[in-house]
Design an enzyme around this catalytic site. Structure first.
Site, PDB file in Angstrom:
ATOM      1  N   LYS A 187      -3.502 -24.362  -1.702  1.00 20.94           N
ATOM      2  CA  LYS A 187      -2.820 -25.187  -0.702  1.00 20.94           C
ATOM      3  C   LYS A 187      -3.382 -24.924   0.692  1.00 20.94           C
ATOM      4  O   LYS A 187      -3.575 -23.775   1.079  1.00 20.94           O
ATOM      5  CB  LYS A 187      -1.315 -24.886  -0.730  1.00 20.94           C
ATOM      6  CG  LYS A 187      -0.678 -25.111  -2.093  1.00 20.94           C
ATOM      7  CD  LYS A 187       0.762 -24.634  -2.140  1.00 20.94           C
ATOM      8  CE  LYS A 187       0.858 -23.122  -1.978  1.00 20.94           C
ATOM      9  NZ  LYS A 187       2.223 -22.614  -2.191  1.00 20.94           N
TER      10      LYS A 187
ATOM     11  N   GLY B 190      10.354 -22.846   2.510  1.00 22.45           N
ATOM     12  CA  GLY B 190      10.507 -23.111   1.088  1.00 22.45           C
ATOM     13  C   GLY B 190       9.561 -24.141   0.523  1.00 22.45           C
ATOM     14  O   GLY B 190       9.711 -24.552  -0.634  1.00 22.45           O
ATOM     15  N   THR B 191       8.561 -24.573   1.294  1.00 20.37           N
ATOM     16  CA  THR B 191       7.656 -25.595   0.777  1.00 20.37           C
ATOM     17  C   THR B 191       6.888 -25.100  -0.454  1.00 20.37           C
ATOM     18  O   THR B 191       6.689 -25.861  -1.410  1.00 20.37           O
ATOM     19  CB  THR B 191       6.652 -26.039   1.858  1.00 20.37           C
ATOM     20  OG1 THR B 191       6.068 -24.877   2.465  1.00 20.37           O
ATOM     21  CG2 THR B 191       7.323 -26.872   2.925  1.00 20.37           C
ATOM     22  N   GLY B 192       6.462 -23.837  -0.431  1.00 22.16           N
ATOM     23  CA  GLY B 192       5.702 -23.309  -1.565  1.00 22.16           C
ATOM     24  C   GLY B 192       6.532 -23.210  -2.826  1.00 22.16           C
ATOM     25  O   GLY B 192       6.084 -23.598  -3.914  1.00 22.16           O
ATOM     26  N   CYS B 193       7.742 -22.689  -2.692  1.00 24.35           N
ATOM     27  CA  CYS B 193       8.653 -22.585  -3.842  1.00 24.35           C
ATOM     28  C   CYS B 193       8.959 -23.973  -4.394  1.00 24.35           C
ATOM     29  O   CYS B 193       8.956 -24.194  -5.614  1.00 24.35           O
ATOM     30  CB  CYS B 193       9.960 -21.914  -3.425  1.00 24.35           C
ATOM     31  SG  CYS B 193       9.795 -20.277  -2.693  1.00 24.35           S
TER      32      CYS B 193
ATOM     33  N   THR C  53       9.985 -26.146   7.538  1.00 19.75           N
ATOM     34  CA  THR C  53       9.050 -26.051   6.418  1.00 19.75           C
ATOM     35  C   THR C  53       9.372 -24.876   5.497  1.00 19.75           C
ATOM     36  O   THR C  53       8.561 -24.525   4.640  1.00 19.75           O
ATOM     37  CB  THR C  53       7.618 -25.889   6.947  1.00 19.75           C
ATOM     38  OG1 THR C  53       7.552 -24.723   7.787  1.00 19.75           O
ATOM     39  CG2 THR C  53       7.189 -27.101   7.765  1.00 19.75           C
TER      40      THR C  53
END
Length: 271
Positions: free
Chosen positions: A175, A209-212, A207
Site C-alpha cells: 500500500k 483504521g484504513t489498514g485494518c 484515516t
C-alpha cells in the site's frame, strides 16, 4: 449474509481500528465475522495509551472453538504484538485450520506512532506467519522492515514486493498511502504478475483504521469466493467510500464510516 471470516487481532477501545474495524468491515460487506482477540488496547484518536496482552493459551482456545463450531471461509490476522502470540496463532491455525486463505496484515505501528509489534518479533513474523498467508497487506514502512529495502517512492515498490514474495508469500498488496503525492498507488504483486491500482488522495485527518479495514474487506471477499484481484478491487472501493464519508469524530486521527454500505431507509421497509 455469506462467507465466514475469523479475525485474529487486537482490540481498539476507540472503535476505529483493530477488531472493531474488522467486524464492521465484514458486516458492511455482508460477511459474518468472529474473533480471536490477541491484545487489549486503551486508545483514542490521539494515540495508544496502554496495551494488555492476552495469554497465548487463551488465544489458541478462541481460535480452536471458533473453527470447530462456526468455522471460517477465510482468516484475517492483524496485531499479534510479540513472539509468543505469533507462535500461538500459527500453531492454532496449523492445528485447527483447514487451509482457509489467510489475509495477514503485518501490523507494526499505530497511526500515532505507538509500536504494536515487538521489534524482536519481526523475524518470527517473517518465518512463521508470512508463508502461511494467501496475501499480506503491508504499508510502505512495514514493507521496508519486511523486505530490508527502502520504499521511499512508487518506484521502490516492485523490488520490495519481489523481496517479500521470495519469502514464500504468494501475493503482496503493498500500500502506498504513506508515500508522498496527490495519487495513492497500491501494488498487488503475485508470482504470476503484478497490477497497479491508483486513486486520488483524500486529504483527511480521519484515516484511523484504513489498514485494518482494507485487509478485513479483502478477507470478506475471499470468504465469498471472489478472486484475490476482485476482492482487492472491492475492498479498495469500500475504503475510499468510507474515507470520503468519514464522520469526523475525535480530536486526532478519526475513524472511517464503516457503515457507508448500510441503507437505513431500506431496513425500515423490511420491518
Amino acid at each position: 449474509m455469506r462467507g465466514r471470516v475469523l479475525i485474529v487481532a487486537g482490540s481498539d477501545s476507540g472503535g476505529g481500528a483493530g477488531i472493531q474495524a474488522d467486524l464492521k468491515s465484514c458486516m458492511a460487506l455482508d460477511a459474518y465475522a468472529g474473533t480471536a482477540i490477541t491484545a487489549l488496547t486503551a486508545q483514542d484518536t490521539l494515540g495508544v495509551h496502554g496495551v494488555h496482552a492476552v495469554p497465548p493459551d487463551f488465544i489458541r482456545m478462541q481460535i480452536r472453538l471458533h473453527l470447530a463450531d462456526i468455522g471460517a471461509d477465510a482468516i484475517k490476522t492483524g496485531m499479534l504484538a510479540d513472539t509468543p502470540t505469533i507462535h500461538a496463532v500459527c500453531d492454532a491455525l496449523e492445528e485447527f485450520g483447514t487451509g482457509q486463505p489467510l489475509v495477514a496484515d503485518p501490523v507494526m505501528m499505530a497511526k500515532g506512532g505507538h509500536a504494536l509489534l515487538d521489534p524482536t518479533a519481526v523475524a518470527t513474523l517473517k518465518r512463521r506467519l508470512l508463508p502461511m498467508a494467501a496475501v499480506i497487506t503491508p504499508n510502505a514502512p512495514e514493507a521496508e522492515l519486511l523486505s530490508g529495502r527502502p520504499v521511499a517512492g512508487v518506484g521502490d515498490m516492485p523490488a520490495a514486493a519481489e523481496a517479500i514474495l521470495a519469502m514464500g508469500v504468494p501475493a503482496v498488496l503493498l500500500k502506498g498511502g504513506h508515500l508522498p503525492g496527490g495519487t495513492v498507488t497500491d501494488l498487488l504483486a503475485t508470482r504470476e504478475g503484478s497490477r497497479w491500482f491508483e486513486s486520488p488522495r483524500i486529504e483527511s485527518a480521519h484515516t484511523h483504521g484504513t489498514g485494518c479495514t482494507l485487509a478485513s474487506a479483502i478477507a470478506a471477499g475471499l470468504a465469498q469466493a471472489l478472486s484475490l484481484e476482485g476482492a482487492v478491487i472491492r475492498a479498495r472501493a469500500y475504503v475510499l467510500a468510507a474515507l470520503r464519508t468519514a464522520p469526523g469524530l475525535g480530536h486526532g486521527h478519526g475513524p472511517l464510516n464503516h457503515a457507508v454500505t448500510v441503507d437505513p431507509a431500506r431496513i425500515a421497509t423490511l420491518a
